[in-house]
Design an enzyme around this catalytic site. Structure first.
Site, PDB file in Angstrom:
ATOM      1  N   HIS A  38       0.810  -1.228   0.000  1.00 18.91           N
ATOM      2  CA  HIS A  38       0.000   0.000   0.000  1.00 18.91           C
ATOM      3  C   HIS A  38       0.841   1.276   0.000  1.00 18.91           C
ATOM      4  O   HIS A  38       0.292   2.368  -0.075  1.00 18.91           O
ATOM      5  CB  HIS A  38      -0.926   0.029   1.213  1.00 18.91           C
TER       6      HIS A  38
HETATM    7  C1  UD1 Z   1      -2.099   5.318   6.120  1.00 18.75           C
HETATM    8  C2  UD1 Z   1      -0.794   5.729   6.804  1.00 18.75           C
HETATM    9  C3  UD1 Z   1       0.236   4.625   6.657  1.00 18.75           C
HETATM   10  C4  UD1 Z   1      -0.301   3.301   7.121  1.00 18.75           C
HETATM   11  C5  UD1 Z   1      -1.586   3.004   6.366  1.00 18.75           C
HETATM   12  C6  UD1 Z   1      -2.195   1.689   6.760  1.00 18.75           C
HETATM   13  C7  UD1 Z   1      -0.214   8.135   6.766  1.00 18.75           C
HETATM   14  C8  UD1 Z   1       0.679   9.130   6.151  1.00 18.75           C
HETATM   15  N1  UD1 Z   1      -0.218   6.921   6.185  1.00 18.75           N
HETATM   16  O1  UD1 Z   1      -1.833   5.219   4.729  1.00 18.75           O
HETATM   17  O2  UD1 Z   1       1.377   4.944   7.426  1.00 18.75           O
HETATM   18  O3  UD1 Z   1       0.645   2.285   6.881  1.00 18.75           O
HETATM   19  O4  UD1 Z   1      -2.506   4.067   6.643  1.00 18.75           O
HETATM   20  O5  UD1 Z   1      -3.313   1.418   6.006  1.00 18.75           O
HETATM   21  O6  UD1 Z   1      -0.870   8.431   7.734  1.00 18.75           O
HETATM   22  N2  UD1 Z   1      -9.170   4.862   1.983  1.00 18.75           N
HETATM   23  C9  UD1 Z   1     -10.359   4.206   1.979  1.00 18.75           C
HETATM   24  N3  UD1 Z   1     -10.915   3.893   3.167  1.00 18.75           N
HETATM   25  C10 UD1 Z   1     -10.355   4.199   4.348  1.00 18.75           C
HETATM   26  C11 UD1 Z   1      -9.126   4.904   4.338  1.00 18.75           C
HETATM   27  C12 UD1 Z   1      -8.535   5.204   3.152  1.00 18.75           C
HETATM   28  O7  UD1 Z   1     -10.923   3.902   0.956  1.00 18.75           O
HETATM   29  O8  UD1 Z   1     -10.925   3.861   5.395  1.00 18.75           O
HETATM   30  C13 UD1 Z   1      -8.540   5.181   0.692  1.00 18.75           C
HETATM   31  C14 UD1 Z   1      -8.784   6.589   0.249  1.00 18.75           C
HETATM   32  O9  UD1 Z   1      -8.937   6.569  -1.114  1.00 18.75           O
HETATM   33  C15 UD1 Z   1      -7.505   7.312   0.595  1.00 18.75           C
HETATM   34  C16 UD1 Z   1      -6.478   6.216   0.457  1.00 18.75           C
HETATM   35  O10 UD1 Z   1      -7.143   5.003   0.815  1.00 18.75           O
HETATM   36  O11 UD1 Z   1      -7.259   8.392  -0.233  1.00 18.75           O
HETATM   37  C17 UD1 Z   1      -5.303   6.427   1.333  1.00 18.75           C
HETATM   38  O12 UD1 Z   1      -5.699   6.569   2.707  1.00 18.75           O
HETATM   39  P1  UD1 Z   1      -4.823   7.442   3.729  1.00 18.75           P
HETATM   40  O13 UD1 Z   1      -5.388   7.368   5.076  1.00 18.75           O
HETATM   41  O14 UD1 Z   1      -4.557   8.766   3.131  1.00 18.75           O
HETATM   42  O15 UD1 Z   1      -3.413   6.730   3.727  1.00 18.75           O
HETATM   43  P2  UD1 Z   1      -3.021   5.205   3.680  1.00 18.75           P
HETATM   44  O16 UD1 Z   1      -2.432   4.954   2.344  1.00 18.75           O
HETATM   45  O17 UD1 Z   1      -4.111   4.298   4.132  1.00 18.75           O
END
Ligand code: UD1
Length: 408
Positions: free
Chosen positions: A222
């Site tokens: 991821h």
């Molecule tokens: C975040 C953390 C990362 C951790 C990861 C575990 C930061 C900088 N990154 O990254 O350290 O390893 O979580 O998963 O804080 N999304 C969903 N549903 C959700 C959450 C996210 O669909 O419940 C999608 C959204 O499109 C979003 C993307 O995933 O834009 C990324 O989510 P985000 O929370 O920005 O960062 P992660 O890549 O999950």
């Protein structure tokens, strides 16, 4: 007003934001509840992760109580997400007047809540401090460096973390080596892990397809560096597909990765290989898959640690790791997206079992108890260990006598 640290008599405010925070916070909340010297804890979820699959199952599996407050910040750019957490966390701190704020890990919520609390002179304890990848392209590295600079108490998972902190000018008295709370969760739940056959069947995958003579591998990816650009994603899939030629793979897809695979039109490449694509899994399902895997391919931080604790060979698809002990002592090997390196490592695992490794010091299931014990002394400052605990930042150089009586 800056300068004097506040010591209000309110609760401990414990913060989670994203999936990897939950397995760290669950054992802490239990340890805090067991220690009568500690005030009550309030659990705040920032809402950084909001999907059901990323939240509720994990909370249930980890026996985490429902959050007392959910700030519902949702997704956004780093600036927007961090700012939104800060904006919504500030009134919580004002209302609750906490005696301290507990943050874990390195996600945007960790840094955002730390900044809010320290500027209000509320003491912050950072659990899993001092890890460094020395790679500022990782957003988590920025979060780690900044959180550790300003937090009052830094609880570390490995001894080398103290060297990283010392290099950054951090007073050693703020640092406590306590072990790994993520492994507390693993130890507490291992016996209840879901058997892989059940997880696969529930996902509509014929377990017989995956549970052959060589066993199966588990994939999780991821990191933006592996999955955001089409080129990087293409290389990641090429490596995973080659691995799938040696043994079937189970891949629970993170929403970020799924969205990017779909956008690039790469999903059919996974379908063409012996790869079972799953939704994000619960903690017990994931633990069962990891514990029974012949090998794991990942770019996760936590999974590098879990595979080391489980003695399962792990190939980490990153150029560096902030958790070097998993390489020097554990079962982890860094392969980046280098297919030749990965192929060699997979051949070694399949023929000889791969790196044996050992479980690092204090990854024993009791890290949260050590933190509770230390925190109780630190907050009371008149307890038995009072002389051994550091003063809050801002009072460091004022003198121990004054620091020792700072809390009203
Ligand atoms: C975040 C953390 C990362 C951790 C990861 C575990 C930061 C900088 N990154 O990254 O350290 O390893 O979580 O998963 O804080 N999304 C969903 N549903 C959700 C959450 C996210 O669909 O419940 C999608 C959204 O499109 C979003 C993307 O995933 O834009 C990324 O989510 P985000 O929370 O920005 O960062 P992660 O890549 O999950």
């Amino acid at each position: 007003m800056m300068g004097e640290i506040r010591h209000p008599g309110g609760p401990m405010v414990c913060v989670v934001g994203a999936r990897p925070n939950y397995m760290k916070m669950a054992p802490l909340l239990r340890a805090f509840a067991r220690d009568p010297r500690l005030p009550g804890a309030v659990l705040v979820h920032t809402g950084q992760h909001y999907d059901l699959a990323m939240n509720e199952r994990l909370f249930a599996d980890l026996e985490l109580p429902a959050p007392d407050l959910n700030l519902e910040v949702g997704s956004g750019t780093h600036a927007v997400q961090t700012a939104e957490v800060m904006r919504r966390f500030e009134p919580v701190v004002d209302d609750l007047d906490p005696c301290c704020v507990i943050v874990v890990g390195d996600v945007n919520s960790t840094l955002a809540c730390t900044l809010v609390a320290v500027k209000k002179r509320v003491p912050v304890a950072h659990v899993e401090a001092g890890l460094r990848s020395f790679d500022r392209d990782m957003p988590e590295e920025i979060n780690r460096v900044l959180t550790d600079q300003v937090a009052d108490l830094l609880y570390t998972t490995e001894r080398e973390a103290a060297d990283n902190l010392a290099r950054e000018g951090i007073e050693p008295s703020r640092v406590q080596f306590v072990g790994n709370v993520m492994i507390d969760s693993l130890v507490a739940h291992r016996a209840r892990a879901t058997p892989p056959a059940k997880t696969l069947a529930a996902a509509g995958v014929d377990p017989a397809r995956m549970l052959g003579e060589r066993g199966f591998g588990v994939v999780t990816l991821h990191r933006p560096s592996n999955v955001d650009s089409p080129d990087a994603l293409d290389e990641s899939i090429a490596l995973v597909s080659e691995a799938a030629a040696h043994l079937p793979l189970v891949w629970p897809l993170h929403p970020r990765t799924r969205a990017n695979l779909e956008r690039c039109g790469f999903m059919p490449r996974l379908a063409a290989a012996p790869i079972a694509v799953l939704e994000p899994q619960g903690y017990l399902e994931m633990l069962g898959l990891l514990a029974h895997a012949a090998l794991v391919l990942t770019d996760s931080g936590g999974i590098q640690e879990e595979t080391t604790a489980l003695a399962v060979p792990c190939l980490t698809m990153r150029e560096n790791t902030e958790r070097p002990i998993t390489v020097t002592q554990g079962t982890n090997t860094l392969v980046g997206r280098d297919r030749a390196l990965a192929a060699d490592a997979i051949a070694d695992i399949l023929m000889h079992g791969g790196k044996r490794g050992r479980v690092p010091e204090l990854w024993d299931g009791h890290a949260a108890d050590r933190i509770a014990q230390h925190l109780a002394g630190w907050l009371s400052r008149d307890g038995a260990g009072a002389a051994a605990v550091p003063a809050p930042i801002g009072q460091m150089h004022v003198g121990r006598a004054r620091a020792g009586s700072a809390r009203g």
